[in-house]
Design an enzyme around this catalytic site. Sequence first.
Site: not given
Ligand code: BGC
Length: 766
Positions: A358, A486, A598-599
């Site tokens: 992040d 993820e 998810k993202q």
């Molecule tokens: C995300 C990651 C992130 C982590 C901490 C997770 O839910 O998938 O990309 O690094 O949260 O923010």
Amino acid sequence: MGNYVKVDEWNIIEDGLHLGNNKIYESIMSIGNGKMGLRGNFEEDFSGDSLKGTYIAGIYYPDKTRVGWWKNGYPEYFAKVINATDFIGIKVKLNETNLDLSKLKVSEFKRILNMKEGYLTRSFIVEDNSNYKYKVEVKRFLSMVKTELAAISYSITPLDNDCEIIFNPYLNGDVQNEDSNYDEKFWDEVDRSVDNISSHLSLKTKKLDFVVTTAMNYSVYIDDTPVKLISELQNHEKYVGNNLLVKAKRQSTVTLFKYISVVTNRYYKKEELVDKAYSIISEAKHIGFEKLLNESSCKWVKIWNNSDIIIEGDPSAQQAIRFNIFQLNQTYTGDDSRLNIGPKGFTGEKYGGSTYWDTEAYCIPFYLSTREEYIAKNLLIYRYNQLEKAKENAAKLGLKGALYPMVTMNGEECHNEWEITFEEIHRNAAISFAIYNYVRYTGDEAYLSEYGLDVLVETSRFWASRANYNKFKDKYMILGVTGPNEYENNVNNNWYTNTMASWNIRYTMEAINIVKEKFSNKYEDLKKKLNLNEEEINLWKDITNKMYFPYSKELDVFLQQDGYLDKEQILVKNLDPKNLPLNQHWSWDRILRSCFIKQADVLQGLYFLNDEFDYSVKKHNFDFYEPRTVHESSLSPCIHSIIAAEIGYEDKAYELYLRTARLDLDNYNNDTDDGLHITSMAGTWMSIVHGFGGLRIKNGKLSLKPFIPKAWNKYSFKIVFRESLIKVSVSTSILTIEHQVGTKFSLIINDKDITLNENETLTINL
Ligand code: BGC
């Protein structure tokens, strides 16, 4: 999701006491100063729902790993931000009635976070057991200048009667982490002392060797007159305090000032801690509360001067962006390269360790554009200093080079879910990308010769050993990975990972050439130290030439990974909303089998490597992936918003921005009680500046291509770019660029080269 706080441009206001949502407000009302932070807890006793949280930067606890099925290579511990001595505590008795807002009748309650000047206030009227009323006003701050200092002013005015007030300021080290794996307490006492006016408590962590000394003193005033009191001392294990009886007349105001210092052996020798802690509080008492607050507020004024974003016509958006900028600046102040930015900052315990990808992927752009250059640089140096651990980490997995951890405090991996610990390796590329980002933004190529090349070479070595050559396809593959999404694990050839790995190696080769040409005096030493050799570079060239990137010819999109199209293709809009969020409604296997994302994953790559893909590639991939993305990471909507803005989907860009902007203020994901999403707050800033403002760096120049969302009348932001400070204002019809500081410089606006002299203002009709 709801209206938790009153809309106000500079303040976060809880109007009325909301006992049922107290933990949400505690998160939102957190304050910090880069060195420590506090949740918005009450000073006095509170028997309602609460997470008391006091966190000190860089002080952590290696909590023994707890997993059901141990896998070789898992880390032994998960490093946790540790809940430290509760130093805000002031128990209060009003004529024998213990002040506890969950038990007494309270009216006119307000809790206000003042973001402009950086302090937290509370005010309310409370009735004691005999129905006498008291007005209570509390103010506290953590100094942004004297960063080991906190101060509280606690005033009580009996409205109906003369009364006896007992103030009991204390330090309580008998605290526990809510997320402790084995229900253990992490602190042992070293020593303590208490006298009539001051006290201290020194604690050390049961593991590692952190020592934290917290000291406090106090003064009491009736109206403006100081009163001398004899206190009853409290002195028992991990606890010191003073009981003070004050006789107050009706309508007089009794104020207790509590000054607290927190010092650690991260900055001082252990034997110096107690003296240091006392000297800070005695100086503070001498200076006085208001002057100290004023000094700290002036620092905030300076910070706001460059980092504020002003939005006209939408006060709720204005409040939200300021909240995000405020939280980022109180979490990380950048003067210590051993510190980093945890996903929850100082506002909660979830996510344990401090550093994830992040920081590099989301936070660095914010600090680069709004603060002094050394701040982002220190975030890079943090990883440089952890390179040896990253090499050990790669070696543990039987690989070469360096694999940075998914979650860490000191460079050691803390994560223990095999699909993330061993497979979410794309984090390495984000760390390399941040070096590139910093160098192209600041022009500081010397960074490569001082620190950057070491990290680039070792991360490239990792990629070269992790990729394998497939002789049938004459391609390099990266198998068994988890991409940013993820909701897919153990996939082959995640497009993002392969793309970023290949980019990482390419940039390393470019950086080697930069150092060779421009810093030749350092090159030979580096060549030797890093053992740079032709054979390896030839392998890197081969890998970058032959990296495999999954692609669908039919759909003309990059494939998130091999086999993505084998999944049943359903769009999020066609899902019954009662399934959302998926992670709270579906079994894990169902999530993994589904096509839902998810993202940002492919789009994350398009955002990073923006120059390498043209408009139609971005559009096709956005059109394909956005409808399949559930944005169940707070890091996601901002990236989609930026790409949407770039391809001209202005309304969509705004809609996605809204999902990030008030995420915590409106408790959008129903998890604000755990703490704030600090790292995704930088994403909100990016959505405005990179998204709506269109900021990019092109060939060493700042490039802007702004538009204004329909809901706004005007917005403006400032950008620190090398020696210049520029202010960009966008209204519905005019774009104004003011060159406020710096000598003549050229930039690109709407794809045209423009030169701005010092103090020149340019206006362009939109
Ligand atoms: C995300 C990651 C992130 C982590 C901490 C997770 O839910 O998938 O990309 O690094 O949260 O923010």
